[in-house]
Design a protein around this motif. Structure first.
Motif, PDB file in Angstrom:
ATOM      1  N   ASN A  64      -4.459   7.391 -10.478  1.00 60.12           N
ATOM      2  CA  ASN A  64      -3.519   6.474  -9.865  1.00 60.12           C
ATOM      3  C   ASN A  64      -2.133   7.134  -9.874  1.00 60.12           C
ATOM      4  OD1 ASN A  64      -2.575   3.869  -9.107  1.00 60.12           O
ATOM      5  ND2 ASN A  64      -1.856   3.546 -11.128  1.00 60.12           N
ATOM      6  N   GLN A 103     -15.501   5.706  -0.976  1.00 59.52           N
ATOM      7  CA  GLN A 103     -14.335   6.035  -0.169  1.00 59.52           C
ATOM      8  C   GLN A 103     -14.485   5.768   1.239  1.00 59.52           C
ATOM      9  OE1 GLN A 103     -12.288   9.036  -2.869  1.00 59.52           O
ATOM     10  NE2 GLN A 103     -12.827  10.247  -0.973  1.00 59.52           N
ATOM     11  N   HIS A 113      -1.187   9.203   3.101  1.00 51.13           N
ATOM     12  CA  HIS A 113      -2.058   9.755   2.364  1.00 51.13           C
ATOM     13  C   HIS A 113      -3.363   8.628   2.356  1.00 51.13           C
ATOM     14  CE1 HIS A 113      -4.191  10.893  -1.454  1.00 51.13           C
ATOM     15  NE2 HIS A 113      -4.077   9.555  -1.711  1.00 51.13           N
ATOM     16  N   GLU A 122      -6.140   6.760   0.752  1.00 53.66           N
ATOM     17  CA  GLU A 122      -6.585   6.515  -0.553  1.00 53.66           C
ATOM     18  C   GLU A 122      -7.999   7.021  -0.937  1.00 53.66           C
ATOM     19  OE1 GLU A 122      -4.741   4.017   1.274  1.00 53.66           O
ATOM     20  OE2 GLU A 122      -4.244   2.481  -0.165  1.00 53.66           O
ATOM     21  N   GLU A 123      -7.876   7.422  -2.167  1.00 49.82           N
ATOM     22  CA  GLU A 123      -9.144   7.728  -2.788  1.00 49.82           C
ATOM     23  C   GLU A 123      -9.737   6.450  -3.470  1.00 49.82           C
ATOM     24  OE1 GLU A 123      -9.839  11.645  -5.056  1.00 49.82           O
ATOM     25  OE2 GLU A 123      -7.344  11.517  -5.080  1.00 49.82           O
ATOM     26  N   GLU A 136      -2.064   9.664  -7.296  1.00 43.49           N
ATOM     27  CA  GLU A 136      -2.156   9.174  -5.760  1.00 43.49           C
ATOM     28  C   GLU A 136      -0.880   8.468  -5.628  1.00 43.49           C
ATOM     29  OE1 GLU A 136      -5.599   7.899  -3.610  1.00 43.49           O
ATOM     30  OE2 GLU A 136      -5.061   6.091  -4.302  1.00 43.49           O
ATOM     31  N   ARG A 181      -1.014  -2.415  -7.195  1.00 46.81           N
ATOM     32  CA  ARG A 181      -1.139  -2.239  -5.875  1.00 46.81           C
ATOM     33  C   ARG A 181      -2.338  -2.797  -5.048  1.00 46.81           C
ATOM     34  NH1 ARG A 181      -3.495   3.191  -4.133  1.00 46.81           N
ATOM     35  NH2 ARG A 181      -3.622   4.035  -6.127  1.00 46.81           N
ATOM     36  N   CYS A 183       3.308   1.523  -1.707  1.00 44.04           N
ATOM     37  CA  CYS A 183       3.980   1.818  -3.127  1.00 44.04           C
ATOM     38  C   CYS A 183       5.280   1.087  -3.176  1.00 44.04           C
ATOM     39  CB  CYS A 183       3.692   2.934  -3.625  1.00 44.04           C
ATOM     40  SG  CYS A 183       2.252   3.620  -4.185  1.00 44.04           S
ATOM     41  N   ILE A 233       1.569   9.177  -2.204  1.00 41.23           N
ATOM     42  CA  ILE A 233       1.860   8.189  -1.208  1.00 41.23           C
ATOM     43  C   ILE A 233       3.409   8.071  -0.970  1.00 41.23           C
ATOM     44  CG2 ILE A 233       1.773   5.581  -0.886  1.00 41.23           C
ATOM     45  CD1 ILE A 233      -0.749   5.561  -2.394  1.00 41.23           C
ATOM     46  N   ARG A 253       0.885  -1.372   0.046  1.00 40.71           N
ATOM     47  CA  ARG A 253      -0.168  -0.147  -0.152  1.00 40.71           C
ATOM     48  C   ARG A 253       0.866   1.217   0.063  1.00 40.71           C
ATOM     49  NH1 ARG A 253      -4.713   0.087   4.116  1.00 40.71           N
ATOM     50  NH2 ARG A 253      -4.989   2.371   3.597  1.00 40.71           N
TER      51      ARG A 253
END
Lengths: 106, 413
Positions: free
Chosen positions: B301, B388, B319, B321-322, B304, B284, B268, B308, B266
């Protein structure tokens, strides 16, 4: 070139020269003004370029369009003078424009 | 790896993911060396407008740029354009670039993106046959994007249909050839695909569905496309939009775990804790979808991933996540997508297609997993917020047009 002042939620001011024809969002992003992410690049898809237009400038910046209105409906801390800055086109008439940035976009 | 030990960060790939990462590292207070390596001649730019406003000629390249080139100088980001990274030495933490120079790193970010699939056909290298990935690709197309020209688009995904829409608006004669029996087969439901098929047909686009190109005809320039059923379509211009493959060559070379993209956690982080992977090249866990590993090809993506990694490397606030989001512009239709529709078992509409403003909500069991909203921004944003925050609304409630979306979202549990 018209000058636009962006005021961060903490009061920090950024004065940026904005080319006519671009948007108030683009001028901010290109000068890395913090608080305007504009992830979608101006496609009116992300609502991360929310600003408050200084009341004196409301007439000159025009009205929210219907798509913008719907997006703002779901943004945080929306006020009567809220706009998506990707939907405001820079013109000579906007020289001196002042916009404030919401806390939530910080 | 504590953030204090990181003095040198290399980013391979100067697309939106790479460019955003460099910028966000600086915004997050990282004051060490940043080297951004990209194969294209330009500084990082946005790709989505390539098949929309840029193709149309409404935007020039400067307006696609994430930041003006001068910003990289001002922020001491070493931007190496027209440069290919060819080798990663993980043991000694070095990246070798073409020409042999070796650059040391403390943290490395792979943002190598994806490469467009080439047509595996005789004649695919003829003049007038184009792929659609870079600004240079589109510049070549634009010269020939003239009224009356015969365009064949191979592939009816979003890129293919966006190109077809601009082409019709420019007065080209357009045929779309797609191997599946419907357009957008990979990315949306048959119902929503049918809406876009009808719209394009109404706009004068011809479709060959279930059709397979067999060869590209022409001696020096393309003159037509031959199909496997023996039909031949005349063409002045052929554009292939048949998908992309993640550019994982350098990740594989250095032995990172790769499975349809460089696999990360998560944060990355790849199978090497000093190497991260983001954007189109990376896969991911999707936190809103039970942690299933997915590789997304989208601006959301890319950005984001940048957020991250920048937060991890600068010790910033993690962060949140959306829900994944996407959009496509075709004619006067703005399609906005939130979530991942794969695996849905129920589809519910709010509004009707005939109004050219409707939203298709995808459910798996009683959980809302995605929305395709056409000219319906409130439904898009509302559904995105629900996904979300792991909330849902019963289908019977979401169908009720007498209640505004905002009110429905506020009532959701």
């Amino acid at each position: 070139m018209p000058k636009i002042t962006y005021i961060e939620h903490n009061g920090k001011e950024h004065v940026v020269e904005a080319p006519v024809g671009q948007t108030v969002m683009e001028a901010a992003v290109k000068h890395a003004v913090p608080g305007i992410d504009a992830d979608c690049g101006g496609a009116c898809a992300c609502a991360t370029c929310h600003v408050y237009v200084d009341p004196e400038w409301l007439a000159k910046t025009g009205e929210q369009n219907s798509m913008e209105q719907s997006m703002l409906d779901f943004a945080n801390e929306v006020e009567d003078n809220s706009r998506l800055s990707c939907q405001i086109k820079v013109s000579e008439a906007l020289d001196g424009l002042v916009v404030r940035l919401p806390k939530s976009q910080h | 790896m504590s953030t204090g030990e990181i003095k040198r960060i290399i980013i391979i790939g100067a697309g939106q993911a790479g460019g955003e990462t460099a910028q966000r590292l600086r915004q997050g207070g990282f004051d060490g060396e940043i080297t951004l390596i990209g194969e294209e001649p330009a500084a990082p730019y946005q790709r989505p407008p390539l098949s929309k406003a840029y193709l149309k000629g409404d935007l020039d390249i400067d307006r696609l740029m994430l930041r003006p080139a001068s910003v990289y100088v001002e922020e001491h980001i070493a931007l190496l354009t027209k440069t290919r990274a060819v080798w990663i030495d993980r043991a000694n933490r070095k990246v070798r670039i073409e020409g042999g120079r070796e650059l040391p790193y403390d943290a490395l970010i792979l943002a190598t993106g994806a490469k467009p699939r080439k047509l595996p056909l005789v004649g695919a290298d003829l003049d007038g046959v184009h792929l659609f990935r870079t600004a240079a690709d589109v510049d070549r197309v634009r010269e020939r994007f003239v009224s009356g020209a015969k365009l064949i688009v191979i592939g009816a995904g979003y890129i293919g249909l966006e190109v077809a829409a601009v082409a019709r608006q420019r007065g080209l004669d357009v045929t779309v050839v797609e191997t599946a029996v419907r357009p957008l087969a990979r990315v949306t439901s048959p119902e929503v695909a049918g809406f876009f098929l009808d719209e394009h047909a109404r706009q004068g686009v011809r479709f060959v569905l279930g059709g397979q190109a067999a060869l590209i005809k022409g001696s020096d320039r393309v003159t037509g496309v031959g199909l496997t059923d023996g039909a031949e379509l005349p063409a002045d211009l052929v554009i292939a939009g048949i998908g992309v493959t993640p550019d994982v060559a350098i990740a594989e070379q250095c032995g990172l775990t790769v499975s349809n993209g460089v696999v990360t956690d998560r944060q990355c982080r790849t199978s090497d804790p000093n190497i991260f992977a983001i954007g189109d090249c990376a896969a991911r866990p999707m936190v809103h979808y039970g942690g299933r590993i997915a590789r997304l090809e989208s601006v959301h993506n890319a950005v984001e991933g940048a957020k991250i990694v920048a937060a991890v490397l600068t010790g910033g606030k993690e962060h949140a996540e959306e829900a994944p989001w996407f959009w496509s512009d075709q004619y006067d239709l703005k399609l906005q997508i939130a979530g991942l529709f794969q695996g849905y078992d129920q589809l519910v509409f709010r509004g009707v297609m005939a109004d050219r403003a409707f939203a298709a909500f995808y459910y798996k069991g009683d959980k809302l997993i995605a929305v395709d909203a056409v000219n319906r921004p409130a439904e898009y944003l509302g559904a995105k917020m629900l996904i979300q925050t792991n909330r849902t609304l019963p289908p019977s409630v979401i169908e009720d047009m007498s209640r505004p979306m905002k009110e429905l979202v506020a009532s959701a549990r």
